[in-house]
Design a protein around this motif. Structure first.
Motif, PDB file in Angstrom:
ATOM      1  N   ILE A 295       0.853  -1.187   0.000  1.00 14.23           N
ATOM      2  CA  ILE A 295       0.000   0.000   0.000  1.00 14.23           C
ATOM      3  C   ILE A 295       0.889   1.236   0.000  1.00 14.23           C
ATOM      4  O   ILE A 295       1.775   1.375   0.849  1.00 14.23           O
ATOM      5  N   ASP A 296       0.664   2.115  -0.953  1.00 10.94           N
ATOM      6  CA  ASP A 296       1.404   3.372  -1.029  1.00 10.94           C
ATOM      7  C   ASP A 296       0.729   4.387  -0.118  1.00 10.94           C
ATOM      8  O   ASP A 296      -0.379   4.855  -0.397  1.00 10.94           O
ATOM      9  N   VAL A 297       1.379   4.722   0.999  1.00 10.43           N
ATOM     10  CA  VAL A 297       0.850   5.697   1.958  1.00 10.43           C
ATOM     11  C   VAL A 297       1.089   7.099   1.403  1.00 10.43           C
ATOM     12  O   VAL A 297       2.204   7.440   0.994  1.00 10.43           O
ATOM     13  N   ASP A 298       0.054   7.912   1.389  1.00 10.70           N
ATOM     14  CA  ASP A 298       0.154   9.265   0.855  1.00 10.70           C
ATOM     15  C   ASP A 298       0.725  10.197   1.929  1.00 10.70           C
ATOM     16  O   ASP A 298      -0.003  10.938   2.601  1.00 10.70           O
ATOM     17  N   MET A 299       2.055  10.172   2.086  1.00 10.80           N
ATOM     18  CA  MET A 299       2.695  10.971   3.126  1.00 10.80           C
ATOM     19  C   MET A 299       2.505  12.461   2.918  1.00 10.80           C
ATOM     20  O   MET A 299       2.330  13.216   3.886  1.00 10.80           O
ATOM     21  N   ASP A 300       2.555  12.887   1.671  1.00  8.43           N
ATOM     22  CA  ASP A 300       2.417  14.326   1.412  1.00  8.43           C
ATOM     23  C   ASP A 300       1.050  14.840   1.850  1.00  8.43           C
ATOM     24  O   ASP A 300       0.943  15.924   2.435  1.00  8.43           O
ATOM     25  N   GLU A 301       0.004  14.063   1.576  1.00  8.40           N
ATOM     26  CA  GLU A 301      -1.334  14.486   1.987  1.00  8.40           C
ATOM     27  C   GLU A 301      -1.480  14.430   3.505  1.00  8.40           C
ATOM     28  O   GLU A 301      -2.105  15.324   4.114  1.00  8.40           O
ATOM     29  N   MET A 302      -0.911  13.400   4.142  1.00  2.83           N
ATOM     30  CA  MET A 302      -0.947  13.329   5.599  1.00  2.83           C
ATOM     31  C   MET A 302      -0.263  14.539   6.216  1.00  2.83           C
ATOM     32  O   MET A 302      -0.789  15.179   7.139  1.00  2.83           O
ATOM     33  N   SER A 303       0.922  14.868   5.698  1.00  5.93           N
ATOM     34  CA  SER A 303       1.670  16.013   6.227  1.00  5.93           C
ATOM     35  C   SER A 303       0.935  17.317   5.974  1.00  5.93           C
ATOM     36  O   SER A 303       0.893  18.196   6.835  1.00  5.93           O
ATOM     37  N   ARG A 304       0.355  17.440   4.771  1.00  7.70           N
ATOM     38  CA  ARG A 304      -0.369  18.672   4.440  1.00  7.70           C
ATOM     39  C   ARG A 304      -1.519  18.894   5.413  1.00  7.70           C
ATOM     40  O   ARG A 304      -1.705  20.000   5.936  1.00  7.70           O
ATOM     41  N   GLN A 305      -2.296  17.835   5.667  1.00  9.60           N
ATOM     42  CA  GLN A 305      -3.427  17.993   6.570  1.00  9.60           C
ATOM     43  C   GLN A 305      -2.973  18.289   7.999  1.00  9.60           C
ATOM     44  O   GLN A 305      -3.566  19.120   8.695  1.00  9.60           O
ATOM     45  N   ALA A 306      -1.909  17.600   8.457  1.00  7.87           N
ATOM     46  CA  ALA A 306      -1.413  17.835   9.815  1.00  7.87           C
ATOM     47  C   ALA A 306      -0.956  19.284   9.984  1.00  7.87           C
ATOM     48  O   ALA A 306      -1.255  19.940  10.994  1.00  7.87           O
ATOM     49  N   VAL A 307      -0.228  19.798   8.994  1.00 10.16           N
ATOM     50  CA  VAL A 307       0.280  21.165   9.077  1.00 10.16           C
ATOM     51  C   VAL A 307      -0.863  22.172   9.031  1.00 10.16           C
ATOM     52  O   VAL A 307      -0.880  23.142   9.802  1.00 10.16           O
ATOM     53  N   GLU A 308      -1.834  21.957   8.168  1.00 11.23           N
ATOM     54  CA  GLU A 308      -2.930  22.913   8.069  1.00 11.23           C
ATOM     55  C   GLU A 308      -3.800  22.917   9.324  1.00 11.23           C
ATOM     56  O   GLU A 308      -4.302  23.964   9.740  1.00 11.23           O
ATOM     57  N   ILE A 309      -3.978  21.750   9.940  1.00 15.73           N
ATOM     58  CA  ILE A 309      -4.691  21.712  11.222  1.00 15.73           C
ATOM     59  C   ILE A 309      -3.921  22.495  12.274  1.00 15.73           C
ATOM     60  O   ILE A 309      -4.492  23.290  13.041  1.00 15.73           O
ATOM     61  N   LEU A 310      -2.595  22.297  12.325  1.00 19.37           N
ATOM     62  CA  LEU A 310      -1.776  22.995  13.312  1.00 19.37           C
ATOM     63  C   LEU A 310      -1.818  24.498  13.092  1.00 19.37           C
ATOM     64  O   LEU A 310      -1.903  25.273  14.058  1.00 19.37           O
ATOM     65  N   ILE A 311      -1.779  24.936  11.849  1.00 18.90           N
ATOM     66  CA  ILE A 311      -1.845  26.370  11.553  1.00 18.90           C
ATOM     67  C   ILE A 311      -3.160  26.961  12.067  1.00 18.90           C
ATOM     68  O   ILE A 311      -3.186  28.040  12.682  1.00 18.90           O
ATOM     69  N   ARG A 312      -4.258  26.233  11.843  1.00 15.60           N
ATOM     70  CA  ARG A 312      -5.552  26.732  12.317  1.00 15.60           C
ATOM     71  C   ARG A 312      -5.586  26.798  13.846  1.00 15.60           C
ATOM     72  O   ARG A 312      -6.149  27.738  14.424  1.00 15.60           O
ATOM     73  N   LEU A 313      -5.008  25.803  14.500  1.00 18.92           N
ATOM     74  CA  LEU A 313      -4.962  25.818  15.963  1.00 18.92           C
ATOM     75  C   LEU A 313      -4.148  27.006  16.470  1.00 18.92           C
ATOM     76  O   LEU A 313      -4.536  27.678  17.427  1.00 18.92           O
ATOM     77  N   MET A 314      -3.009  27.260  15.836  1.00 19.96           N
ATOM     78  CA  MET A 314      -2.144  28.354  16.287  1.00 19.96           C
ATOM     79  C   MET A 314      -2.799  29.706  16.075  1.00 19.96           C
ATOM     80  O   MET A 314      -2.584  30.638  16.848  1.00 19.96           O
TER      81      MET A 314
END
Length: 341
Positions: A295-314
């Protein structure tokens, strides 16, 4: 040069835990008024600098993000080394879009034992934190006590106290197992320590679901651990020849490649005799044996979502909780074939 005072120094001076110091300095519940005053007075006497405004990151950001992971994930013998370093690199790329610099800190066994706050929290004043890979729950409580905006990546809190981003481990493993069943396989084994991380447990659940849907039973002896309590790999205890399955579903690619090498040393051919599938889409540069169905894990999408959630929290735009699940895709290669008649 004067020593930098940390929360741990204050905790030792007062005779309380680092978590209690963090709560007192942040004016959080759970600390009595007299003890709170004592901790703050001690902090001032020792020269510790802290902000009483828990939302100060909104007023003046440092544009620094701390990334934390347990040290054993980056050991040379760790099956997670390549995966988490690639995931970390993806996080750095995503954060650069918002002009943030990143500081990676490894959580050592000594820090876990002494409940020592990471330096990126106690001394560096990060605007936010991303924790990659499962960390001991008691230590996560310590990190949460800092009140720094926080996101988990590639694992989740069962109580959903912190937002997290994970790959779709259940469905990915289900797809792999269902594919093998479609090739005629009926005798399976799952290779992975299912209690080691939430990701491995979820991948096992996907595997088990596929077996159940096709009326196949799972023998507990066919759940084979691949790592010890320290998170490092251990030798596989494979079944005897007469009990050998025709297909192995492995919790990760590194484990799958190690298994293929071991099977070949035992005289088996992959996939002619035994099929093997993995998870993560990791291919070692020097590997020459059959390429892995995975299974090819979509790391870029995982990272993108994690960063955007963190930005909204900050930014204080919203409170984000629960899990974000990112799907992957199955890649069919040479390591899985039809069962022998």
């Amino acid at each position: 040069m004067a020593k930098t005072i940390t929360m741990r120094d204050i905790a030792e001076k007062v005779g309380v835990s680092t978590v209690t110091v963090s709560k007192a300095l942040g004016d959080r519940d759970g600390v009595g008024s007299e003890l709170r005053i004592l901790i703050k007075e001690t902090a001032e006497e020792m020269g510790y600098h802290y902000s009483v405004d828990a939302n100060s990151f909104r007023k003046g950001r440092n544009y620094r993000i701390g990334v934390l992971m347990e040290e054993h994930f980056t050991d040379d013998n760790s099956t997670a080394l390549s995966f988490y370093m690639r995931l970390y690199h993806s996080v750095v790329v995503q954060l650069s879009r918002f002009h943030y610099s990143v500081l990676l800190e490894m959580i050592t066994p000594q820090m876990l034992e002494k409940m020592q706050m990471p330096n990126v929290i106690s001394e560096m004043r990060m605007d936010g934190l991303i924790v990659i890979g499962k960390v001991q729950e008691e230590y996560l409580k310590l990190i949460r006590g800092s009140r720094t905006p926080l996101v988990y990546l590639d694992f989740y809190d069962c109580n959903l106290e912190v937002p997290s981003v994970i790959s779709d481990n259940v469905y990915g493993s289900y797809l792999l197992t269902d594919y093998l069943i479609g090739l005629g396989h009926r005798r399976f084994a799952f290779l992975g320590s299912i209690d080691a991380t939430p990701s491995i447990m979820d991948r096992y659940l996907g595997y088990y679901r596929a077996l159940m849907e096709h009326g196949l039973k799972q023998d507990e002896k066919r759940i084979i651990p691949d790592r010890g309590e320290d998170g490092l790999g251990i030798p596989f205890r494979l079944p005897e020849r007469e009990e050998m399955p025709t297909a192995f579903v492995c919790n990760c690619d590194e484990t799958a490649y190690t298994l293929i090498e071991q099977l070949c040393e035992m005289g088996y051919r992959v996939p002619e005799d035994i099929s093997v599938v993995g998870f993560d889409n990791y291919v070692p540069g020097t590997y020459t044996l059959p390429k892995l169905t995975t299974i090819d894990v979509d790391m870029d999408e995982m990272s993108r979502q994690a960063v955007e959630i963190l930005i909204r929290l900050m930014k204080g735009q919203e409170q984000v909780f629960g899990r974000k699940v990112v799907g992957g895709k199955m890649i069919i290669r040479e390591s899985a074939g039809r069962v022998k008649e």
